[in-house]
Design a protein around this motif. Structure first.
Motif, PDB file in Angstrom:
ATOM      1  N   SER A  48       0.763  -1.195   0.052  1.00 34.21           N
ATOM      2  CA  SER A  48      -0.014   0.073   0.122  1.00 34.21           C
ATOM      3  C   SER A  48       0.861   1.178   0.156  1.00 34.21           C
ATOM      4  O   SER A  48       0.471   2.288   0.098  1.00 34.21           O
ATOM      5  CB  SER A  48      -0.940  -0.100   1.066  1.00 34.21           C
ATOM      6  OG  SER A  48      -0.257  -0.275   2.254  1.00 34.21           O
ATOM      7  N   SER A  49       2.033   1.010  -0.135  1.00 32.46           N
ATOM      8  CA  SER A  49       3.112   2.263  -0.370  1.00 32.46           C
ATOM      9  C   SER A  49       2.777   3.075  -1.513  1.00 32.46           C
ATOM     10  O   SER A  49       2.308   2.692  -2.313  1.00 32.46           O
ATOM     11  CB  SER A  49       4.671   1.674  -0.307  1.00 32.46           C
ATOM     12  OG  SER A  49       5.368   2.580  -0.319  1.00 32.46           O
ATOM     13  N   SER A  50       3.138   4.352  -1.309  1.00 34.59           N
ATOM     14  CA  SER A  50       3.191   5.417  -2.449  1.00 34.59           C
ATOM     15  C   SER A  50       4.308   4.933  -3.228  1.00 34.59           C
ATOM     16  O   SER A  50       5.183   4.222  -3.225  1.00 34.59           O
ATOM     17  CB  SER A  50       3.510   6.735  -1.965  1.00 34.59           C
ATOM     18  OG  SER A  50       4.903   6.789  -1.528  1.00 34.59           O
ATOM     19  N   PHE A  51       4.267   5.582  -4.590  1.00 30.41           N
ATOM     20  CA  PHE A  51       5.262   5.212  -5.537  1.00 30.41           C
ATOM     21  C   PHE A  51       5.448   6.274  -6.475  1.00 30.41           C
ATOM     22  O   PHE A  51       4.545   7.187  -6.632  1.00 30.41           O
ATOM     23  CB  PHE A  51       4.724   3.890  -6.295  1.00 30.41           C
ATOM     24  CG  PHE A  51       3.364   4.093  -6.763  1.00 30.41           C
ATOM     25  CD1 PHE A  51       2.958   4.578  -8.295  1.00 30.41           C
ATOM     26  CD2 PHE A  51       2.441   3.629  -6.179  1.00 30.41           C
ATOM     27  CE1 PHE A  51       1.939   4.911  -8.541  1.00 30.41           C
ATOM     28  CE2 PHE A  51       0.833   3.838  -6.639  1.00 30.41           C
ATOM     29  CZ  PHE A  51       0.640   4.535  -7.861  1.00 30.41           C
ATOM     30  N   PRO A  52       6.523   6.299  -7.222  1.00 28.89           N
ATOM     31  CA  PRO A  52       6.885   7.479  -8.191  1.00 28.89           C
ATOM     32  C   PRO A  52       5.649   7.469  -9.186  1.00 28.89           C
ATOM     33  O   PRO A  52       5.219   6.663  -9.825  1.00 28.89           O
ATOM     34  CB  PRO A  52       7.896   7.014  -9.137  1.00 28.89           C
ATOM     35  CG  PRO A  52       8.643   5.970  -8.081  1.00 28.89           C
ATOM     36  CD  PRO A  52       7.889   5.313  -7.388  1.00 28.89           C
ATOM     37  N   GLU A 107       0.020   7.797  11.508  1.00 32.63           N
ATOM     38  CA  GLU A 107      -0.001   9.175  11.163  1.00 32.63           C
ATOM     39  C   GLU A 107       1.555   9.380  10.769  1.00 32.63           C
ATOM     40  O   GLU A 107       1.531  10.046   9.598  1.00 32.63           O
ATOM     41  CB  GLU A 107      -0.291  10.085  12.330  1.00 32.63           C
ATOM     42  CG  GLU A 107      -0.198  11.344  11.819  1.00 32.63           C
ATOM     43  CD  GLU A 107      -0.798  12.375  12.856  1.00 32.63           C
ATOM     44  OE1 GLU A 107      -0.308  13.509  12.982  1.00 32.63           O
ATOM     45  OE2 GLU A 107      -1.227  11.993  14.010  1.00 32.63           O
ATOM     46  N   THR A 108       2.641   9.039  11.271  1.00 31.34           N
ATOM     47  CA  THR A 108       3.995   9.212  11.099  1.00 31.34           C
ATOM     48  C   THR A 108       4.235   8.542   9.513  1.00 31.34           C
ATOM     49  O   THR A 108       4.741   9.121   8.733  1.00 31.34           O
ATOM     50  CB  THR A 108       4.771   8.712  11.976  1.00 31.34           C
ATOM     51  OG1 THR A 108       4.503   9.401  13.123  1.00 31.34           O
ATOM     52  CG2 THR A 108       6.254   9.224  11.463  1.00 31.34           C
ATOM     53  N   ARG A 109       3.831   7.256   9.597  1.00 25.53           N
ATOM     54  CA  ARG A 109       3.767   6.584   8.276  1.00 25.53           C
ATOM     55  C   ARG A 109       3.435   7.103   7.182  1.00 25.53           C
ATOM     56  O   ARG A 109       3.859   7.137   6.005  1.00 25.53           O
ATOM     57  CB  ARG A 109       3.452   5.085   8.347  1.00 25.53           C
ATOM     58  CG  ARG A 109       3.460   4.301   7.173  1.00 25.53           C
ATOM     59  CD  ARG A 109       2.774   2.961   6.856  1.00 25.53           C
ATOM     60  NE  ARG A 109       2.556   2.718   5.688  1.00 25.53           N
ATOM     61  CZ  ARG A 109       2.357   1.298   5.339  1.00 25.53           C
ATOM     62  NH1 ARG A 109       2.084   0.139   6.153  1.00 25.53           N
ATOM     63  NH2 ARG A 109       2.053   1.383   3.977  1.00 25.53           N
ATOM     64  N   VAL A 110       2.136   7.609   7.270  1.00 27.20           N
ATOM     65  CA  VAL A 110       1.571   8.242   6.244  1.00 27.20           C
ATOM     66  C   VAL A 110       2.126   9.653   5.543  1.00 27.20           C
ATOM     67  O   VAL A 110       2.431   9.531   4.381  1.00 27.20           O
ATOM     68  CB  VAL A 110       0.009   8.739   6.371  1.00 27.20           C
ATOM     69  CG1 VAL A 110      -0.550   9.718   5.394  1.00 27.20           C
ATOM     70  CG2 VAL A 110      -0.897   7.424   6.460  1.00 27.20           C
ATOM     71  N   ARG A 111       2.506  10.436   6.652  1.00 26.47           N
ATOM     72  CA  ARG A 111       3.344  11.631   6.218  1.00 26.47           C
ATOM     73  C   ARG A 111       4.608  11.264   5.844  1.00 26.47           C
ATOM     74  O   ARG A 111       5.033  11.812   4.744  1.00 26.47           O
ATOM     75  CB  ARG A 111       3.491  12.317   7.682  1.00 26.47           C
ATOM     76  CG  ARG A 111       4.150  13.602   7.415  1.00 26.47           C
ATOM     77  CD  ARG A 111       4.395  14.822   8.595  1.00 26.47           C
ATOM     78  NE  ARG A 111       5.286  14.133   9.455  1.00 26.47           N
ATOM     79  CZ  ARG A 111       4.547  13.481  10.999  1.00 26.47           C
ATOM     80  NH1 ARG A 111       3.293  13.375  10.822  1.00 26.47           N
ATOM     81  NH2 ARG A 111       5.366  12.926  11.878  1.00 26.47           N
TER      82      ARG A 111
END
Length: 281
Positions: A48-52, A107-111
């Protein structure tokens, strides 16, 4: 290999004391290899991580011809670090931190995942790689044969131009990314005035998952000692473009920047691959 998200995974494995073999691939060929690994092993599609090129990070919607570049499933398939462990996949950097028995609060992970990491990537490509293709090739840190594939891929597809377009790069968006990074360094510095470490992101007395993740994600903007622990051809400060050197020196002087240097000096243990002996062995 030079990705700051890959550095989170690599550092997490070192903390967990697991030996591993790293498959190093340059930009371009990595897209195919990573996708194959994800499709072969259970859990490979669960990140579910962000990506380029994550659409949520763009200031404007992609044009129709860029649709494939921004399509979440395809981008995540090939753009997020993964670890093959026994018969399954640890699908991204955040899962690697959990695997190392460290914690990052939600919250920290999302940021870090959706704000800090992407903004560092934004600056990385704009200041570091756009101005110096020799430096860009150096940090790929791959064998001569793979670098031939890298250059062929670049010639055929102009990958760096596509990546700059994916990340919506312009002078205005880069300035906005710098502002975000300085604000985050101020926020982290304020937390460190009250706590010795970030811990899980809420402050703590011991090194934790947020210390590891924050340090790894901003590492390219500080070039701390032991950055990537020898796995990447990390350049010297004076090899960087002048604007990047300016930013680096400003960030190093902050409380948060000094904390990152401390974490890398004290906690970035060497990585020993399969078949290698530790000094105590």
């Amino acid at each position: 290999p030079y990705s700051h998200f890959v550095e989170i995974a690599r550092w997490s494995l070192a903390v967990s004391c697991h030996r591993f073999t790293e498959v190093k691939m340059p930009i371009g060929p990595a897209v195919v290899v990573a996708a194959v690994y994800r499709l072969l092993f259970r859990g490979g599609l669960s990140s579910s991580s962000s990506f380029p090129g994550d659409p949520d990070l763009l200031s404007k919607p992609p044009r129709w011809r860029d649709f494939v570049l921004h399509f979440g499933g395809l981008r995540r398939l090939s753009s997020v670090p993964l670890i093959v462990f026994e018969d399954r996949v640890i699908p991204d950097s955040w899962s690697a931190i959990t695997f190392a028995e460290l914690a990052v609060d939600a919250e920290t992970r999302v940021r870090l995942d959706k704000v800090v990491g992407p903004r560092v990537r934004h600056l990385l490509f704009f200041y570091i790689f756009e101005e110096n293709m020799e430096l860009y090739e150096k940090v790929q840190s791959c064998s001569p044969m793979l670098m031939r594939l890298f250059r062929l891929n670049e010639w055929l597809f102009d990958t760096t131009k596509l990546m700059r377009r994916m990340m919506d790069m312009s002078n205005e968006t880069v300035k906005a990314a710098e502002d975000v990074i300085f604000a985050e360094f101020d926020r982290v510095g304020s937390l460190l005035e009250r706590h010795a470490y970030l811990g899980d992101g809420t402050g703590g007395d011991a090194f934790g998952g947020a210390d590891l993740a924050f340090s790894a994600l901003v590492g390219w903007l500080l070039l701390p000692p032991n950055f990537h622990a020898g796995a990447v051809n990390v350049p010297e400060v004076d090899e960087m473009p002048s604007n990047c050197q300016r930013l680096l020196r400003q960030l190093r002087d902050t409380r948060a920047g000094k904390h990152v240097v401390h974490c890398y000096q004290k906690y970035r243990v060497p990585v020993y691959g399969v078949g290698e002996l530790r000094p105590e062995d």
